[in-house]
Each structure stands twice: as structure tokens, then as C-alpha cells.
Write an enzyme that holds these catalytic residues in place. Structure first.
Site, short mmCIF file in Angstrom:
data_model
loop_
_atom_site.label_atom_id
_atom_site.label_comp_id
_atom_site.label_asym_id
_atom_site.label_seq_id
_atom_site.Cartn_x
_atom_site.Cartn_y
_atom_site.Cartn_z
N LYS A 53 3.48 -15.41 0.93
CA LYS A 53 3.49 -16.16 -0.33
C LYS A 53 4.95 -16.37 -0.69
O LYS A 53 5.45 -15.91 -1.73
CB LYS A 53 2.74 -15.36 -1.42
CG LYS A 53 1.23 -15.31 -1.23
CD LYS A 53 0.55 -16.63 -1.52
CE LYS A 53 0.52 -16.89 -3.01
NZ LYS A 53 -0.13 -18.21 -3.30
N ASP B 135 -3.03 -17.95 0.80
CA ASP B 135 -4.24 -18.48 0.17
C ASP B 135 -4.76 -19.68 0.94
O ASP B 135 -5.97 -19.83 1.15
CB ASP B 135 -3.99 -18.83 -1.32
CG ASP B 135 -2.69 -19.58 -1.55
OD1 ASP B 135 -1.85 -19.62 -0.63
OD2 ASP B 135 -2.51 -20.14 -2.64
N ASP C 211 -10.63 -9.23 7.35
CA ASP C 211 -12.02 -9.05 6.93
C ASP C 211 -12.74 -10.39 6.85
O ASP C 211 -13.92 -10.50 7.21
CB ASP C 211 -12.10 -8.34 5.58
CG ASP C 211 -12.23 -6.84 5.75
OD1 ASP C 211 -11.77 -6.32 6.78
OD2 ASP C 211 -12.79 -6.17 4.85
N ASP D 194 -4.96 -7.43 5.83
CA ASP D 194 -6.18 -6.71 5.48
C ASP D 194 -7.25 -7.71 5.02
O ASP D 194 -8.38 -7.73 5.54
CB ASP D 194 -5.85 -5.72 4.35
CG ASP D 194 -6.96 -4.74 4.05
OD1 ASP D 194 -7.97 -4.75 4.77
OD2 ASP D 194 -6.83 -3.96 3.10
N TYR E 230 0.82 -1.21 0.00
CA TYR E 230 0.00 0.00 0.00
C TYR E 230 0.86 1.27 0.00
O TYR E 230 0.35 2.37 -0.20
CB TYR E 230 -0.96 0.03 1.20
CG TYR E 230 -1.99 -1.09 1.18
CD1 TYR E 230 -2.32 -1.73 0.00
CD2 TYR E 230 -2.64 -1.48 2.33
CE1 TYR E 230 -3.25 -2.75 -0.03
CE2 TYR E 230 -3.58 -2.49 2.32
CZ TYR E 230 -3.87 -3.13 1.13
OH TYR E 230 -4.81 -4.14 1.10
#
Ligand code: NAD
Length: 370
Positions: free
Chosen positions: A194, A227, A255, A251, A143
Site C-alpha cells: 500500500k 486491495d 487465504d 496472510d 504482527y
């Protein structure tokens, strides 16, 4: 507790001041019944600050936040300010506070309170007793990384670029927050990355492993691809204690974890900075919901996320575990008694507004303290 704990309260916009009002009542109760008082300052942030000072986060608010031991934040934004240019919007208020105070570790608990485990959106058998803490790195990663932007390539076609960048120090400091938290919980950290396809992910895994080996070998460390973690969260969420992730993965996964627990109106969060000389750590506590303009001013907002954010503040900034637990238990008992705000309404329960919910929490606190 000494009376000199400095607390900055920033109610903000929309339902922010409404739900913060219920926290103020809990604070008043604590002053009277538990002889705990705060050196309390109230400040301006968001649209309310734009209206009176022209800035979503005035210098006076940042200065007060620096002086404070902890900041309790409401929520910012609303249609009144939606047409302002991007760089003047109320939401910049929270971004500036995070940046100026160096708040790099975002803690988001995902807890299913027993009375809500049967809420229709949830599969009770999966989430009953769920208690996860997600630690999200919040000042670095994709970000903020450079280069970023949209520009034409050699063929004149637009190309969008974001860059995931992490230094080893950024990874190590947030890993320490996760390991320290795990020691106070069920002693397990699942670090997500990852590392199979991202260089920053390889470094993430290596550095987390080094911090673990050097200082936290007593804590169980598990590495998991992000994932796979998403799939595991959706299918077997109770296997997790603390989940540690980058800004992006934290993030997304927080959620997902929030969705497991039901309502936005129930979820608190904390964002912590580094330990300063003298032992102080800047920290900001806020509900994960926004200013909810669709229900603002109607007295129906759920105050629980804001009150639970205050409980987190007591626990993480002031080490007041007993008082934090008292507040959490009071809220659980109110829910068990059948009272519900509209956002968590279930068939056969009694629908109440913000103030009645707040009063019910005070009543339960009173019983618990008796
Ligand atoms: P929101 O969280 O404000 O609302 C989403 C939905 O959840 C709405 O239907 C709302 O009524 C409901 N809701 C949220 N909190 C509730 C509560 N305590 N009790 C009952 N219902 C509740 O998100 P949004 O609608 O996407 O955003 C509204 C505004 O808030 C925007 O201006 C946005 O930028 C801002 N926002 C601010 C923050 C923050 O201050 N940290 C976070 C998210 C959004």
C-alpha cells in the site's frame, strides 16, 4: 540421492498423526521402489509435547529441527488444551520453531487440480489450471512491530496500537526468495503493498525494485496495491504467477487464494529461512489446515495436503523435482479416478477415508513408476 538427508517429522495433534501416517507410507514406498531413504527422526510438538514434557516445543525438538535438513510438520492444538493460558498453548510450538529457525518466507501455492475444477464452490472457468505461489514475509511486519498493545489515552479511553515495521534487509531477503521461485516457474513476480498510504509500503516497493534491478532484471516485476490484488485474485486469478507480500497482506491474500482452490485438506505450505554458510537453508513444511478436532480419530481426514507438503519438501529442500512431480501426479490421478474424502466430496464420486486415499496414492505411484 545419498541416504543422509536428515528429516525431522513432527506429527503433532488431532488429525496430524493420521495424515502423517500416510506420508510415512509414501516414504516407505520411495525407499523400496526408488532407493531413496531419509535419516528420519520423529519429535514432539504441540499438545502431544505438552502432555509428555510440559512444553509445546521442547528444547529437544528445536535442537533436532536445527540438525535436520528439513522439518515436516503436521498440525497442533485441540480442545484438550484450549483452557491453558495463552503463553502455554500448543500453537506456540510452531511459532517457536519459526522464530528459532529464522523462517521468514512462507510459500503457499494455490493450485487447482483439474479433477477438482468443477467443485461446486468454484467457478470452473475462472480457476481451471490455476497455479499461483504466494510468498508471504513471516517474521516481521505488523504482527511483531513495536509499539503494540492496548492502553488508555489522555481521556481514559482504550487505544489499540500495532506497528508495521520493515527494514530494507527484511524486504530484500524475502524479495529474493520470490524472484528465485519465479525463475523456476513462469518468471513473473507481482509485489503487493500500500505504497499509496503507508511509509513501510513505500520502502517495500523501493527495495523490491532495487533488488530486481540489481539481480533479477530477467524476471518480470509488477507492483500492485494490495486491495487491487484482492479484487484481481477474485476476478482474474490466472494472471498471477508469484505474489510477494508482507506478513499482513500475504496472510489475507493467501487465504483468498486458498478459497479459490476448494478444500483446506488439499493445500500444502513451506516456510524457508535464510541461506546459511555451507549452503543449508532451514525449512519447515506443513499443510495449511489445523488439527481438525471435529473429525480427529475417525479416519476420514484428507491426507493430500500433508502428502503434498512432503512433495514440496522434496522440491524445495532436496531439489528432487522428479519425485515431487511423481507424488503430485499420483494425487491428481487418484482424484481423477473419482475417489474423494468427505471434505472434497462431489455428487457421483466415491467417498473414502484417510487410509483408502493413502493406498490409492501408493497404487498410482506404483503405476507411474512401472
Ligand atoms: P482446522 O483447519 O483444523 O479445521 C477447519 C475445518 O476444516 C474443520 O471442519 C475440519 O474438519 C476441516 N479440515 C481441516 N483439515 C482437514 C483435512 N485434512 N481433511 C478433512 N477436513 C479437514 O481449523 P480450526 O478448526 O480453526 O482449528 C482446529 C485446531 O487446529 C485449533 O486448535 C487451532 O488452533 C489449530 N490450528 C493449528 C494449525 C497448525 O498446526 N499450523 C493451523 C490452524 C489451526
Amino acid at each position: 540421492m545419498p541416504a543422509n538427508k536428515k528429516l525431522l517429522v513432527l506429527p503433532g495433534d488431532g488429525i496430524g498423526p493420521e495424515v502423517m501416517g500416510e506420508v510415512r507410507r509414501v516414504m516407505d514406498w520411495m525407499a523400496v521402489r526408488r532407493a531413496i531413504s531419509f535419516d528420519l527422526t520423529e519429535g514432539l510438538v504441540g499438545g502431544a509435547a505438552i502432555d509428555s514434557t510440559g512444553s509445546p516445543c521442547p528444547d529437544a525438538t528445536v535442537a533436532a529441527a536445527r540438525r535436520a535438513d528439513a522439518v515436516l510438520f503436521g498440525s497442533v492444538g485441540g480442545p484438550k488444551w484450549d483452557k491453558l493460558p495463552f503463553d502455554q498453548r500448543p500453537e506456540l510450538g510452531i511459532l517457536r520453531l519459526r522464530k528459532d529457525l529464522g523462517l521468514f518466507a512462507n510459500l503457499r501455492p494455490a493450485i487447482v487440480l483439474e479433477p477438482l475444477a468443477e467443485a461446486p464452490a468454484l467457478r470452473a472457468e475462472l480457476v481451471r489450471g490455476l497455479d499461483i505461489m504466494i510468498v508471504r514475509e513471516s517474521t516481521g511486519g505488523i504482527y511483531f512491530g513495536e509499539p503494540r498493545g492496548i492502553s488508555p489515552n489522555a481521556q481514559g479511553r482504550r487505544v489499540g496500537v500495532d506497528t508495521e515495521v520493515y527494514s530494507e534487509d527484511e524486504i530484500a531477503r524475502v524479495a529474493r526468495v520470490a524472484f528465485d521461485l519465479a525463475r523456476k516457474r513462469r518468471n513473473k513476480v507481482t509485489s503487493v503493498d500500500k505504497a499509496n498510504v503507508m511509509q513501510s509500503g513505500r520502502l517495500w516497493r523501493t527495495v523490491v525494485g532495487e533488488v530486481h534491478a540489481a539481480d533479477y532484471a530477467d524476471v518480470e516485476l509488477e507492483n500492485m496495491y494490495a486491495d487491487n490484488c484482492a479484487m484481481q485474485l477474485a476476478s482474474r486469478p490466472r494472471q498471477f504467477d508469484v505474489i510477494l507480500g508482507s506478513n499482513l497482506f500475504g496472510d489475507l491474500l493467501s487465504d483468498l487464494a486458498a478459497a479459490l482452490t476448494g478444500s483446506l485438506g488439499m493445500l500444502p505450505s513451506a516456510t524457508l529461512g535464510g541461506l546459511q554458510p555451507g549452503g543449508k537453508r532451514h525449512a519447515l513444511y506443513e499443510p495449511i489446515h489445523g488439527s481438525a478436532p471435529d473429525i480427529a480419530g475417525r479416519g476420514i481426514a484428507n491426507p493430500c495436503a500433508q502428502i503434498l507438503s512432503f512433495a514440496m519438501l522434496l522440491r524445495h529442500s532436496f531439489g528432487m523435482e522428479e519425485d515431487a512431480k511423481l507424488i503430485e501426479t499420483a494425487i491428481e490421478r487418484v482424484l481423477a479416478s473419482g475417489l474423494r474424502t468427505a471434505d472434497i466430496m462431489q455428487p457421483g464420486r466415491a467417498r473414502v477415508g484417510t487410509a483408502v486415499m493413502g493406498e490409492a496414492v501408493l497404487r498410482e505411484l506404483e503405476k507411474l513408476a512401472a
